[in-house]
Design an enzyme around this catalytic site. Structure first.
Site: not given
Length: 213
Positions: A8, A37, A78, A107, A143, A167
């Protein structure tokens, strides 16, 4: 040994991105553009979720078109949802696929959904993406994934081709195992974090970097 491998990248200059990706394209199976991000550093750097909004999406579409035409590996993106809503997001995602994106990872949150305002990922929105472009490219859901029960539920509710965790898997790298799920009584049955750290250090010794540390 662990393939497919996708590298990425983040950035807003298509020529710089192309040169960087060219350095790796022989060693990877695909390259991905970070449009997910939400951090302030991404705003300053004009990448991540903020890149989706530049020039009403024209900039990221042009980047994808340029990279897809000049690389020998697939280009994926993404993304997050746009703050303006799901319908605007769907229009942009379709444009990305038209420009040559070979896969989308969605996401189900927008860039404002972070830290205390994170909330649940909108799996319903991801399902709409699958219905729109899922017959053309793979769609990966991202997510609200904390264990394998969530993975199964997400795949069922979205119809996505796969699931990405960020995460949660950083917190516990063995996330994609039958641990901390209903069938184990919500108990951790996988390896402990100390053991995983030791395993990682063993890999570092087995595969030392050619230079640096």
């Amino acid at each position: 040994q662990d393939r497919p491998l996708i590298a990425q990248f983040c950035g807003h200059d298509k020529e710089i991105l192309l040169r960087a990706m060219k350095l790796l394209e022989r060693d990877v199976d695909g390259v991905d553009i970070n449009c997910g991000c939400p951090q302030n550093i991404a705003k300053r750097g004009r990448y991540g979720a903020y890149l989706m909004e530049e020039q009403n999406g024209d900039l990221i579409v042009d980047i994808v078109r340029h990279l897809s035409a000049n690389l020998n590996v697939p280009v994926s993106v993404k993304v997050r949802l746009l703050p303006s809503g799901v319908e605007d997001s769907l229009k942009l995602y379709e444009r990305l696929v038209d420009a040559g994106a070979a896969m989308l990872t969605i996401h189900g949150r927008n860039r404002f959904n972070r830290q205390r305002m994170t909330g649940d990922s909108d799996w319903g929105a991801i399902r709409k993406v699958v219905e729109l472009v899922g017959h053309r490219v793979p769609v990966i859901a991202n997510g609200s994934i904390s264990n394998m029960d969530d993975v199964r539920r997400c795949l069922e509710e979205t119809g996505a081709d796969g699931v990405m965790s960020s995460e949660a898997i950083l917190e516990y790298p063995a996330l994609f195992t039958e641990t901390n799920v209903e069938s184990t009584g919500w108990k951790r049955t996988g390896p402990g974090r100390v053991q995983m750290a030791q395993d990682y250090l063993d890999l570092c010794r087995e595969f030392p970097p050619d230079e640096g540390g």
